[in-house]
Design an enzyme around this catalytic site. Structure first.
Site, PDB file in Angstrom:
ATOM      1  N   CYS A   1       0.822  -1.208   0.000  1.00  0.00           N
ATOM      2  CA  CYS A   1       0.000   0.000   0.000  1.00  0.00           C
ATOM      3  C   CYS A   1       0.856   1.258   0.000  1.00  0.00           C
ATOM      4  CB  CYS A   1      -0.907   0.015   1.225  1.00  0.00           C
ATOM      5  SG  CYS A   1      -1.995  -1.412   1.335  1.00  0.00           S
TER       6      CYS A   1
ATOM      7  N   ARG B   1       5.189   0.344  -6.176  1.00  0.00           N
ATOM      8  CA  ARG B   1       5.050  -0.498  -4.989  1.00  0.00           C
ATOM      9  C   ARG B   1       4.029  -1.610  -5.198  1.00  0.00           C
ATOM     10  NH1 ARG B   1       6.760   2.611  -0.355  1.00  0.00           N
ATOM     11  NH2 ARG B   1       5.230   1.652   1.012  1.00  0.00           N
TER      12      ARG B   1
ATOM     13  N   TRP C   1      -2.953  -2.628  -1.779  1.00  0.00           N
ATOM     14  CA  TRP C   1      -2.654  -3.999  -2.184  1.00  0.00           C
ATOM     15  C   TRP C   1      -3.410  -4.914  -1.231  1.00  0.00           C
ATOM     16  CZ3 TRP C   1      -1.636  -6.914  -5.946  1.00  0.00           C
ATOM     17  CH2 TRP C   1      -1.180  -8.220  -5.763  1.00  0.00           C
TER      18      TRP C   1
ATOM     19  N   ASN D   1      -1.437   1.539   5.944  1.00  0.00           N
ATOM     20  CA  ASN D   1      -0.504   0.588   5.357  1.00  0.00           C
ATOM     21  C   ASN D   1      -0.073  -0.359   6.462  1.00  0.00           C
ATOM     22  OD1 ASN D   1       1.403  -0.785   3.885  1.00  0.00           O
ATOM     23  ND2 ASN D   1       2.912   0.851   3.905  1.00  0.00           N
ATOM     24  N   GLY D   2      -0.206  -1.663   6.236  1.00  0.00           N
ATOM     25  CA  GLY D   2       0.197  -2.628   7.247  1.00  0.00           C
ATOM     26  C   GLY D   2      -0.889  -3.647   7.512  1.00  0.00           C
TER      27      GLY D   2
ATOM     28  N   GLU E   1      25.829 -17.549  -7.503  1.00  0.00           N
ATOM     29  CA  GLU E   1      25.346 -16.223  -7.888  1.00  0.00           C
ATOM     30  C   GLU E   1      26.509 -15.291  -8.217  1.00  0.00           C
ATOM     31  OE1 GLU E   1      22.802 -12.931  -8.561  1.00  0.00           O
ATOM     32  OE2 GLU E   1      22.589 -15.107  -8.708  1.00  0.00           O
TER      33      GLU E   1
ATOM     34  N   LYS F   1      27.071 -13.468 -11.846  1.00  0.00           N
ATOM     35  CA  LYS F   1      27.214 -12.019 -12.028  1.00  0.00           C
ATOM     36  C   LYS F   1      28.456 -11.697 -12.860  1.00  0.00           C
ATOM     37  CE  LYS F   1      23.601 -10.542 -10.275  1.00  0.00           C
ATOM     38  NZ  LYS F   1      23.026 -11.726 -10.940  1.00  0.00           N
TER      39      LYS F   1
ATOM     40  N   GLU G   1      27.707 -12.612 -16.468  1.00  0.00           N
ATOM     41  CA  GLU G   1      26.697 -11.770 -17.096  1.00  0.00           C
ATOM     42  C   GLU G   1      27.251 -10.444 -17.601  1.00  0.00           C
ATOM     43  OE1 GLU G   1      22.329 -12.503 -15.201  1.00  0.00           O
ATOM     44  OE2 GLU G   1      23.825 -11.651 -13.850  1.00  0.00           O
TER      45      GLU G   1
ATOM     46  N   HIS H   1      37.469 -33.508  -6.707  1.00  0.00           N
ATOM     47  CA  HIS H   1      36.721 -34.403  -7.591  1.00  0.00           C
ATOM     48  C   HIS H   1      36.694 -33.890  -9.032  1.00  0.00           C
ATOM     49  CE1 HIS H   1      35.302 -36.984  -4.341  1.00  0.00           C
ATOM     50  NE2 HIS H   1      35.138 -35.879  -3.649  1.00  0.00           N
TER      51      HIS H   1
ATOM     52  N   LYS I   1      16.022  -8.156 -19.228  1.00  0.00           N
ATOM     53  CA  LYS I   1      15.658  -8.074 -17.818  1.00  0.00           C
ATOM     54  C   LYS I   1      14.614  -9.119 -17.446  1.00  0.00           C
ATOM     55  CE  LYS I   1      15.907  -6.325 -13.749  1.00  0.00           C
ATOM     56  NZ  LYS I   1      17.113  -6.650 -12.954  1.00  0.00           N
TER      57      LYS I   1
END
Length: 612
Positions: A2, A27, A76, A101-102, A484, A488, A491, A507, A607
């Site tokens: 929200c 948001r 939301w 909000n919450g 990751e 990066k 990429e 191994h 993206k």
């Protein structure tokens, strides 16, 4: 999530409120509304719509709402479906208007009492109890709006930010914050409130952030902030230029670097309203999540790319708490015959929520007998969110750089919340949950310490500029972080990089190690530390050059010209995978700069992968 905007001044505030809502659209929301007090007739004028802010703007052309005092909101849905009657603002007796909000956890108990007192509820939301409760206190205390809001806040359990106005009190606006962010915008003979600075940048550059438990009395010429004990307090004044704006690169060379440095802020945003005073709020996943989580006997995570790595970290977290978990790439799940164990939660992870393979996996899962589906996503309006039964938004804000950074760390935070909430349902003690939640509250500061290594990592990157290959190592939950880090580097610098569990060196990968193969490793202080150090000695013995990111309490026993160690400070083990991600992002960024690649838009990549 929200969004709240409020304003009080001398001019008509409706255009300002609408623009604020537009700037909060990132948001995520499903409905929007506005209420103003028109002093020409001393009446509250409210307009609400389902859908986009533009739909609200068009409705206002037919049903004008103007006034020098007003509140606006993007919702939301948590309690109650997306609909006009559930949209904010909510009114009580056409006198009190509230935006929220919450999550109010004890709203059902309050609703029962208010109904017995004669209040009629016209929505399914938890917010409406705030409006009626404030009205009730206002009538009991002789019309003091500030006192009524304070009394109301004292009865609320959960997390919230509130904007409250009253038809019979046209000269002030009340704001309250507990667990959800709220900021005051400071103008000249006008003041504003909002969930986010970005909403108010067109009208002011001066801001005051409310702190936990604060209640603010906002007037045209002045504002007064009271702490949780009712004492008048002063909060620091901040300026938009000091914050690094949301739009544009804000002085950074690339969007990727800007987004890396935004991580302490967006992680705090992800936690807001979900972790409060060492407690996790179960309703963060929706009011229906609790009974479903009690039934979960296992978790199946499906994702692609960076999101898949986040899922792999979550597997360690979940199984450490005794919850079986499998993780797989969405494109593989789609085309194999799978077995669904009873009461399995199906979790999809996506930054965009439009990844074709992940969406197809979700649709296939609905035919395979899962208990329910949960989307962890950054885009509230996405197909993934709309088609999932449960949702947890990551709140990273718009991410423009193709190589995901802040979206990844906020996914990890969301998955950590999921693991702890499921752990609560499966025997995690209250004391252990509190300790782990406290670790999460330390996370933004830990990320700031990691970012402080920026210049040292920039110098370290020079050792990679002429390399063609790199090896990343990790053990336990740090192995997916190594994956990751390798991704990066691939990429954006186009250097071939691979990740392995450190115990797998002998191994096969050890055959690749020589003086031209940099080896990157993360070294948190955990139960696998000594084993990882032994693995690294094998690299040293074969002439490999080591680049280590270590906890400050770790003695690597490794030194020499071929070993480079940077300390991230003392990092709690439970959040270490999130913190150790940051230096690997910075390393990839600075290597790419030296290689002269297009950092924000690397070749061949998009993206959001919306085709198979």
């Amino acid at each position: 999530m929200c969004g709240i905007v409020g304003a009080i001044g001398e001019r008509n505030m409706t255009p300002i409120l609408l623009e604020g809502l537009r700037r909060l659209e990132y948001r995520g929301y499903d409905s929007a509304g506005i209420v103003t007090l028109d002093q020409r007739d001393n009446q509250l004028h409210r307009v609400r719509t389902v859908g986009k802010v533009q739909t609200l703007a068009e409705r206002l052309q037919q049903e004008p709402a103007r006034g020098s005092l007003g509140l606006a909101h993007t919702r939301w849905a948590t309690h109650g479906e997306p609909s006009e009657r559930n949209a904010h603002p909510h009114l009580s007796n056409n006198s009190i208007a509230v935006v929220h909000n919450g999550i109010i956890e004890n709203y059902q108990e309050l609703k029962t009492k208010l109904t017995a007192a004669g209040y009629q509820f016209v929505s399914d939301t938890d917010t409406e109890v705030v409006a009626h409760l404030t009205d009730q206190h206002l009538r009991q205390n002789g019309g003091d709006l500030l006192a009524a809001v304070r009394q109301t806040a004292a009865q609320l359990t959960g997390a919230y930010s509130l904007g409250v106005m009253c038809r019979d009190d046209p000269d002030r606006l009340i704001a309250a914050r507990a667990g959800s962010p709220l900021v005051l915008g400071i103008g000249i003979e006008e003041h504003f409130i909002a969930s986010d600075v970005f909403a108010l940048v067109p009208v002011t550059q001066s801001f005051v952030f409310l702190e936990e438990g604060d209640i603010a009395e906002v007037q045209r010429e002045r504002f007064t902030i009271y702490d949780r004990d009712g004492n008048a307090v002063e909060r620091p004044l901040s300026y938009a230029g000091q914050m690094g704006g949301t739009a544009g690169k804000s002085g950074y060379r690339h969007f990727m670097l800007k987004e890396i440095f935004e991580q302490p802020t967006v992680v705090a945003e992800t936690l807001e309203g979900r972790v409060h005073q060492g407690r996790l709020l179960e309703d963060s996943f929706g009011p229906e999540a609790g009974p479903l989580f009690d039934q979960v006997q296992g978790v199946h995570i499906v994702a692609c790319g960076t999101s898949y790595h986040a899922g792999l970290v979550a597997r360690y977290w979940l199984e450490n708490l005794g919850i079986p978990c499998t993780v797989e790439v969405a494109s593989e799940y789609r085309y194999r015959r799978s077995v669904t164990p009873p009461n399995t939660l199906f979790v999809t992870i996506s930054q965009s929520g439009e990844t074709a393979d992940t969406l197809a996996a979700l649709r296939a899962a609905k035919e395979r007998g899962y208990l329910t589906t949960l989307a962890i996503c950054n885009v509230a309006e996405s197909s993934l969110v709309r088609e999932s039964a449960l949702t947890l938004l990551t709140r990273a804000g718009r991410e423009i750089g193709v190589a995901s950074t802040k979206a990844f760390t906020t996914q990890l935070v969301a998955l950590r919340l999921l693991a702890l909430l499921l752990g609560r349902c499966h025997g995690l003690s209250e004391s252990d949950e509190t300790a782990l939640a406290r670790d999460l509250e330390l996370l933004p500061k830990a990320l700031e310490r990691a970012l402080a290594l920026h210049e040292a990592i920039e110098r370290m990157a020079e050792s990679f500029a002429e390399k063609h290959h790199a090896l990343f190592l990790g053990r336990g939950p740090q192995y997916p972080i190594a994956m990751e880090g390798a991704l990066k580097l691939k990429e954006i610098s186009y250097i071939h990089a691979e990740a392995y569990p450190a115990g797998e060196l002998k191994h096969g990968p050890l055959a690749l190690v020589d003086a031209d193969m940099p080896v990157v490793c993360v070294l948190p202080k955990d139960g696998l530390l000594e084993k990882v150090l032994s693995n690294l000695q094998e690299v040293r013995a074969r002439g490999g050059e080591l680049f280590l990111f270590a906890d400050s309490e770790v003695d690597t026993h490794l030194s020499g010209v071929s070993t480079h160690v940077l300390s991230l400070g003392a990092v709690p083990e439970s959040i270490a995978p999130i913190v150790f991600t940051v230096p690997l992002q910075l390393l990839a960024y600075h290597v790419a700069i030296l290689k002269g690649t297009d950092v924000d838009q690397p070749r061949n990549l998009a993206k959001s992968v919306t085709v198979e």
